[in-house]
Scaffold this motif. Sequence first.
Motif, PDB file in Angstrom:
ATOM      1  N   ILE A  92     -10.586   7.164 -41.823  1.00 28.40           N
ATOM      2  CA  ILE A  92      -9.436   8.245 -41.848  1.00 28.40           C
ATOM      3  C   ILE A  92      -9.068   9.386 -41.690  1.00 28.40           C
ATOM      4  CG2 ILE A  92      -7.992   8.915 -44.674  1.00 28.40           C
ATOM      5  CD1 ILE A  92      -8.817   6.276 -44.925  1.00 28.40           C
ATOM      6  N   ILE A  93      -9.809   9.818 -40.903  1.00 28.94           N
ATOM      7  CA  ILE A  93      -9.191  10.965 -40.614  1.00 28.94           C
ATOM      8  C   ILE A  93     -10.633  11.243 -39.074  1.00 28.94           C
ATOM      9  CG2 ILE A  93      -9.573  13.299 -40.202  1.00 28.94           C
ATOM     10  CD1 ILE A  93      -9.095  13.269 -43.509  1.00 28.94           C
ATOM     11  N   ASN A  94      -9.538  11.642 -37.835  1.00 34.64           N
ATOM     12  CA  ASN A  94      -9.906  11.419 -36.583  1.00 34.64           C
ATOM     13  C   ASN A  94      -9.687  12.657 -35.766  1.00 34.64           C
ATOM     14  OD1 ASN A  94     -11.277  11.119 -34.552  1.00 34.64           O
ATOM     15  ND2 ASN A  94     -11.164   8.722 -33.154  1.00 34.64           N
ATOM     16  N   GLU A  95     -10.441  13.980 -35.983  1.00 33.96           N
ATOM     17  CA  GLU A  95     -10.126  15.341 -35.524  1.00 33.96           C
ATOM     18  C   GLU A  95      -9.925  14.722 -33.969  1.00 33.96           C
ATOM     19  OE1 GLU A  95      -8.595  17.687 -36.779  1.00 33.96           O
ATOM     20  OE2 GLU A  95      -7.650  15.700 -38.273  1.00 33.96           O
ATOM     21  N   ASN A 114      -1.973  16.022 -44.689  1.00 34.80           N
ATOM     22  CA  ASN A 114      -1.751  15.161 -43.239  1.00 34.80           C
ATOM     23  C   ASN A 114      -3.336  13.856 -43.081  1.00 34.80           C
ATOM     24  OD1 ASN A 114       0.702  16.571 -42.503  1.00 34.80           O
ATOM     25  ND2 ASN A 114      -0.018  17.752 -41.222  1.00 34.80           N
ATOM     26  N   GLN A 115      -2.592  13.094 -43.035  1.00 34.48           N
ATOM     27  CA  GLN A 115      -3.779  12.205 -41.670  1.00 34.48           C
ATOM     28  C   GLN A 115      -4.758  11.569 -43.453  1.00 34.48           C
ATOM     29  OE1 GLN A 115      -5.431  14.121 -38.382  1.00 34.48           O
ATOM     30  NE2 GLN A 115      -5.161  12.225 -37.947  1.00 34.48           N
ATOM     31  N   GLY A 116      -5.117  11.345 -44.071  1.00 32.96           N
ATOM     32  CA  GLY A 116      -5.073  10.564 -45.098  1.00 32.96           C
ATOM     33  C   GLY A 116      -5.570  12.380 -46.437  1.00 32.96           C
ATOM     34  N   GLY A 117      -5.482  13.617 -45.511  1.00 38.59           N
ATOM     35  CA  GLY A 117      -5.960  14.348 -46.826  1.00 38.59           C
ATOM     36  C   GLY A 117      -7.192  15.312 -45.749  1.00 38.59           C
ATOM     37  N   LYS A 118      -7.825  16.104 -45.688  1.00 39.11           N
ATOM     38  CA  LYS A 118      -8.545  16.512 -44.918  1.00 39.11           C
ATOM     39  C   LYS A 118      -9.226  18.326 -45.949  1.00 39.11           C
ATOM     40  CE  LYS A 118      -6.358  18.409 -40.635  1.00 39.11           C
ATOM     41  NZ  LYS A 118      -5.997  18.183 -39.301  1.00 39.11           N
TER      42      LYS A 118
END
Lengths: 113, 110
Positions: free
Chosen positions: A55-58, B93-97
């Motif tokens: 989902i997240i890839n910083e 953004n980007q699904g929540g972080k």
Amino acid sequence: DTAVSQTPKYLVTQMGNDKSIKCEQNLGHDTMYWYKQDSKKFLKIMFSYNNKELIINETVPNRFSPKSPDKAHLNLHINSLELGDSAVYFCASSRGGSLEKLFFGSGTQLSVL
Amino acid sequence: AQRVTQPEKLLSVFKGAPVELKCNYSYSGSPELFWYVQYSRQRLQLLLRHISRESIKGFTADLNKGETSFHLKKPFAQEEDSAMYYCALLSYNQGGKLIFGQGTELSVKP
């Protein structure tokens, strides 16, 4: 019973080596994360997986590759380790997204010599 | 840019004194904010979140949108409050972080 467990707790290795950190959660959560804590205690998200899907890839060097074989596991593999990779790496999980309470592992202190 | 700032790296108070850990944020939308705490030799854990409007271990935090702040307060500090405190902002953004601040180490002296 440890909710989020990561191994190893300490990892000391030479520059250029490849290493893995494992994380497992027994909470039945759908979402798992990797965070990096630098020497100044600054905590920053690296990756997030929901049900094995990224989902997240910083902005993380592609030497770092997460792998989620199932939704209870999220491992972090690091290739060609560099001095700057030295940090504490935390795994975490949550039932849904980050709006839900995050449960953290105890951290893996990585030292690259 | 979305950002969380905790201006104090270390805050030292005496037992029984009031304590306020500062947190300022930068976010274009409606913010969701949290405080996480890490006691010595323990895992990082959620202390409170602003949507719950709760008080945990005597701590409260009020969202001030005008000042873009979410300061953590306790009227009478206890020695067992000594820990590392992180303010965090949820970015959708980007699904929540979660974007964490730099952390403030609270030391409560006897």
